[in-house]
Design a protein around this motif. Structure first.
Motif, short mmCIF file in Angstrom:
data_model
loop_
_atom_site.label_atom_id
_atom_site.label_comp_id
_atom_site.label_asym_id
_atom_site.label_seq_id
_atom_site.Cartn_x
_atom_site.Cartn_y
_atom_site.Cartn_z
N TYR A 210 0.65 -1.14 -0.05
CA TYR A 210 0.11 0.05 0.10
C TYR A 210 0.73 1.24 0.18
O TYR A 210 1.90 1.29 0.37
CB TYR A 210 -1.05 0.11 1.20
CG TYR A 210 -1.73 -1.20 1.20
CD1 TYR A 210 -3.01 -1.39 0.50
CD2 TYR A 210 -1.53 -2.15 2.28
CE1 TYR A 210 -3.64 -2.48 0.69
CE2 TYR A 210 -2.23 -3.31 2.34
CZ TYR A 210 -3.39 -3.54 1.59
OH TYR A 210 -4.18 -4.56 1.52
N ASP A 211 0.27 2.18 -0.50
CA ASP A 211 0.84 3.75 -0.23
C ASP A 211 -0.16 4.32 0.61
O ASP A 211 -1.21 4.64 0.42
CB ASP A 211 0.91 4.37 -1.77
CG ASP A 211 1.97 3.73 -2.60
OD1 ASP A 211 3.10 3.33 -2.18
OD2 ASP A 211 1.76 3.57 -4.09
N PHE A 212 0.53 4.88 1.57
CA PHE A 212 -0.21 5.52 2.75
C PHE A 212 0.76 7.14 3.23
O PHE A 212 2.00 6.80 2.96
CB PHE A 212 -0.46 4.72 3.52
CG PHE A 212 0.40 4.08 4.26
CD1 PHE A 212 1.07 4.54 5.45
CD2 PHE A 212 0.50 2.68 3.77
CE1 PHE A 212 2.03 3.75 6.02
CE2 PHE A 212 1.59 2.03 4.49
CZ PHE A 212 2.43 2.35 5.53
N LYS A 213 -0.08 7.92 3.75
CA LYS A 213 0.83 8.97 4.21
C LYS A 213 1.50 8.33 5.36
O LYS A 213 1.28 8.00 6.21
CB LYS A 213 -0.35 10.03 4.75
CG LYS A 213 0.26 11.40 5.04
CD LYS A 213 -0.83 12.42 5.62
CE LYS A 213 -0.45 13.64 6.00
NZ LYS A 213 -1.11 14.78 6.26
N GLY A 214 2.66 9.07 5.41
CA GLY A 214 3.78 8.75 6.53
C GLY A 214 4.43 7.50 6.15
O GLY A 214 5.10 6.96 7.25
N LYS A 215 4.32 6.77 5.14
CA LYS A 215 5.11 5.45 4.70
C LYS A 215 6.53 5.50 4.97
O LYS A 215 7.37 4.81 5.49
CB LYS A 215 4.58 5.17 3.43
CG LYS A 215 5.19 3.74 2.92
CD LYS A 215 4.78 3.29 1.60
CE LYS A 215 5.63 2.36 0.96
NZ LYS A 215 4.99 1.85 -0.33
N SER A 216 6.98 6.86 4.44
CA SER A 216 8.65 6.96 4.32
C SER A 216 9.06 6.99 5.85
O SER A 216 10.23 6.36 6.46
CB SER A 216 8.95 8.13 3.59
OG SER A 216 8.23 9.35 3.95
N LEU B 180 11.55 4.34 10.59
CA LEU B 180 11.32 3.99 12.10
C LEU B 180 11.78 2.72 12.10
O LEU B 180 12.57 2.19 13.36
CB LEU B 180 10.02 4.53 12.44
CG LEU B 180 9.75 3.85 14.13
CD1 LEU B 180 10.59 4.82 14.86
CD2 LEU B 180 8.09 3.97 14.36
N PHE B 181 11.14 1.93 11.18
CA PHE B 181 11.57 0.38 11.33
C PHE B 181 13.17 0.22 11.15
O PHE B 181 13.52 -0.91 11.79
CB PHE B 181 10.77 -0.18 10.29
CG PHE B 181 9.45 -0.71 10.76
CD1 PHE B 181 9.14 -1.04 12.08
CD2 PHE B 181 8.40 -0.35 9.95
CE1 PHE B 181 7.85 -1.08 12.40
CE2 PHE B 181 7.05 -0.53 10.20
CZ PHE B 181 6.87 -0.81 11.67
#
Length: 263
Positions: free
Chosen positions: A90-96, A101-102
């Motif tokens: 999926y593409d979603f806001k805050g993905k980057s 973070l991971f």
């Protein structure tokens, strides 16, 4: 042209000597009969291999390392597989931001991360040291699980998943029967890499261990500080043998998977 091949062969030989030379030296010195680690050894003896089993600390910490690595791997899989799937699918806001973070446990120096975990988990929240060690190892394994599985998902055709959904299969059933079998090799590779990272970890474990709770690398480090006999060389040889057996078993398993897939 012939001289070029000879030069390349000599260069490859030097690389192999550079990589395998230290392992050979450690293997040979582990049979030193004396009380001091030396190369070449002055004789042949198995006394230091026997010393490993006579000192209960090595066996106890080996068991702890195995348990922590396996449980941490399981927790990292439970968290990492859905995370890798969501980041790849999926593409979603805050993905980057979430991706960074991971990945952060790999980017942050291990000493800094270990000290931070000790300060908050042990000192402030007073968690049991065993639980704190498990959380710390889960955190350092999570980036490897996510990155390797995400890389495997990058070559997966999600149109197959869409076809299964259009034919009436539920999303959960599609995930377990379509997606997971196609990234099986990536999951196995992620588990192996994460396990080795956890089992050999020192910088996190040195902050998250204490009286009654320790891992094999920390026990080996403590032993070297007080003794200079070939016991650590003997442990290293046993670990190399276990690693070789593990890789052989995994190769056989992966070969079996490939065989049945082709059929």
């Amino acid at each position: 042209m012939r001289e070029k091949h000879i030069g390349l062969g000599l260069f490859s030989l030097l690389v192999f000597i550079f990589l395998l030379g230290p392992l050979l030296i450690i293997s040979v010195t582990s049979f030193e009969p004396g009380t001091v680690l030396k190369f070449p050894p002055e004789g042949f003896s198995l006394r230091w291999y026997e010393n490993i089993f006579n000192r209960g600390g090595f066996l106890r910490t080996f068991q702890t390392s195995i348990i922590i690595s396996l449980l941490g791997n399981l927790l990292a899989l439970l968290l990492g597989v859905p995370a890798a799937y969501a980041l790849s699918r999926y593409d979603f806001k805050g993905k980057s931001v979430l991706n960074a973070l991971f990945l952060s446990p790999v980017l942050i120096p291990g000493i800094v991360l270990g000290f931070t975990l000790m300060k908050y988990l042990i000192v402030i929240y007073h968690l049991p040291m065993y639980l704190g060690l498990l959380i710390g190892h889960t955190i350092i394994m999570l980036p490897f699980i996510i990155r390797v599985i995400a890389s495997s998902l990058s070559s997966f055709d999600f149109a197959v998943e869409e076809a299964a959904l259009s034919l009436g299969a539920g999303r959960v059933r599609t995930f377990f029967q379509i997606v997971l079998p196609n990234i099986r090799s990536g999951i196995i590779a992620a588990v192996l890499i994460a396990f080795l990272e956890s089992f050999n970890n020192v910088d996190i474990s040195v902050f998250m261990t204490g009286p009654g709770v320790s891992t094999l690398p920390i026990q080996m480090l403590t032993y070297v500080e007080n003794y200079f006999d070939p016991t650590i060389a003997a442990i290293s040889v046993l670990l190399m043998v276990l690693t070789g057996l593990l890789m052989f078993v995994i190769e056989r398993i992966m070969g079996g998977f490939s065989y049945f897939t082709k059929r």
